[in-house]
Design a protein around this motif. Structure first.
Motif, short mmCIF file in Angstrom:
data_model
loop_
_atom_site.label_atom_id
_atom_site.label_comp_id
_atom_site.label_asym_id
_atom_site.label_seq_id
_atom_site.Cartn_x
_atom_site.Cartn_y
_atom_site.Cartn_z
N UNK A 147 0.76 -1.14 -0.10
CA UNK A 147 0.13 0.09 0.01
C UNK A 147 0.91 1.24 0.03
N UNK A 148 0.39 2.35 -0.48
CA UNK A 148 1.37 3.51 -0.66
C UNK A 148 0.46 4.66 -0.51
N UNK A 149 0.59 5.54 0.62
CA UNK A 149 -0.06 6.76 0.92
C UNK A 149 0.35 7.67 0.00
N UNK A 150 -0.52 8.23 -1.06
CA UNK A 150 -0.18 9.14 -1.97
C UNK A 150 -0.25 10.81 -1.46
N UNK A 151 -1.16 10.77 -0.71
CA UNK A 151 -1.24 12.26 -0.34
C UNK A 151 -2.07 12.25 1.21
N UNK A 152 -1.62 13.22 1.81
CA UNK A 152 -2.34 13.35 3.20
C UNK A 152 -2.36 14.77 3.68
N UNK A 153 -3.31 15.34 4.01
CA UNK A 153 -3.30 16.61 4.22
C UNK A 153 -4.42 17.12 5.22
N UNK A 154 -4.28 17.93 6.12
CA UNK A 154 -5.10 18.21 7.04
C UNK A 154 -5.02 19.90 7.26
N UNK A 155 -5.89 20.54 7.00
CA UNK A 155 -5.91 22.19 7.33
C UNK A 155 -5.22 22.55 8.41
N UNK A 156 -4.39 23.58 8.41
CA UNK A 156 -3.50 23.85 9.59
C UNK A 156 -4.35 24.15 10.78
N UNK A 163 -1.82 -6.30 1.87
CA UNK A 163 -0.56 -5.66 1.81
C UNK A 163 0.07 -6.02 2.93
N UNK A 164 1.49 -6.19 2.64
CA UNK A 164 2.18 -6.78 3.61
C UNK A 164 3.17 -5.20 4.14
N UNK A 165 3.08 -4.44 3.45
CA UNK A 165 3.79 -3.08 3.95
C UNK A 165 2.77 -1.80 3.49
N UNK A 166 2.95 -0.56 4.01
CA UNK A 166 2.56 0.69 3.80
C UNK A 166 3.74 1.59 3.60
N UNK A 167 3.72 2.43 2.64
CA UNK A 167 4.82 3.25 2.55
C UNK A 167 4.38 4.72 2.24
N UNK A 168 5.04 5.75 2.31
CA UNK A 168 4.75 7.26 2.03
C UNK A 168 6.18 7.80 1.76
N UNK A 169 6.04 8.98 1.14
CA UNK A 169 7.30 10.23 1.11
C UNK A 169 6.80 11.18 2.26
#
Length: 166
Positions: free
Chosen positions: A86-95, A119-125
């Motif tokens: 799994x890959x987190x492509x985008x994550x955003x919370x309003x300030x 999925x065995x792994x979850x990744x992100x940048x």
């Protein structure tokens, strides 16, 4: 708040008397998602409308969620699932809504969906300058794996590739 029967969190949580709703993102949410990104990144747009549309319409297994606070979309997460990853492509919370546990809730939902897809792994940048996000990810079990040099096109900033075993 844990529902033992279906092993999930309820759709509506009450936190400090403010209702929180997590739901699937829709194309009508895109202008608000872009506004949240502008608020976070000081008006440097990260994703275009076309990018959001492409992600929401993708044939690749994915999950895009928004979190509402009192009926207003204040954050979102996107993830893709492929080849036991799994890959987190985008994550955003309003300030104005950060540090209230919303990102944590969204990541939990993505983890649950990743497990559904075996999925065995979850990744992100994450940007090297985004220490708050790095701290959150580490608290949730993500570990730094490598640097991605000049990863972000807007300013050439490096990213840290993080991964978590599920």
């Amino acid at each position: 708040m844990w529902n033992a029967r279906n092993k999930s969190f309820p759709r509506v949580l009450h936190k400090k008397e403010n209702p929180i709703l997590i739901r699937s993102a829709e194309e009508t949410d895109i202008p608000r998602l872009m506004a949240i990104e502008r608020a976070i990144y000081q008006y440097r747009l990260q994703w275009t409308k076309a990018t959001f549309e492409r992600e929401l319409r993708s044939d690749i297994p994915h999950l895009y969620l928004v979190v509402e606070w009192d009926g207003e979309v204040v954050g979102f997460i996107g993830a893709r699932f492929y080849e036991a990853r799994g890959h987190i492509t985008n994550l955003a919370i309003h300030p104005e809504y950060q540090r209230r546990g919303l990102a944590h809730l969204l990541i939990q939902r993505v983890e649950r969906k990743a497990k559904f897809y075996h999925c065995k792994k979850l990744s992100l940048q994450v940007r090297t300058s985004n220490m708050l996000a790095q701290k959150l990810y580490r608290s949730l079990g993500f570990r730094s794996r490598r640097y991605l040099y000049h990863y972000y096109e807007d300013n050439g900033e490096n990213a840290i590739y993080m991964e978590k075993k599920l």
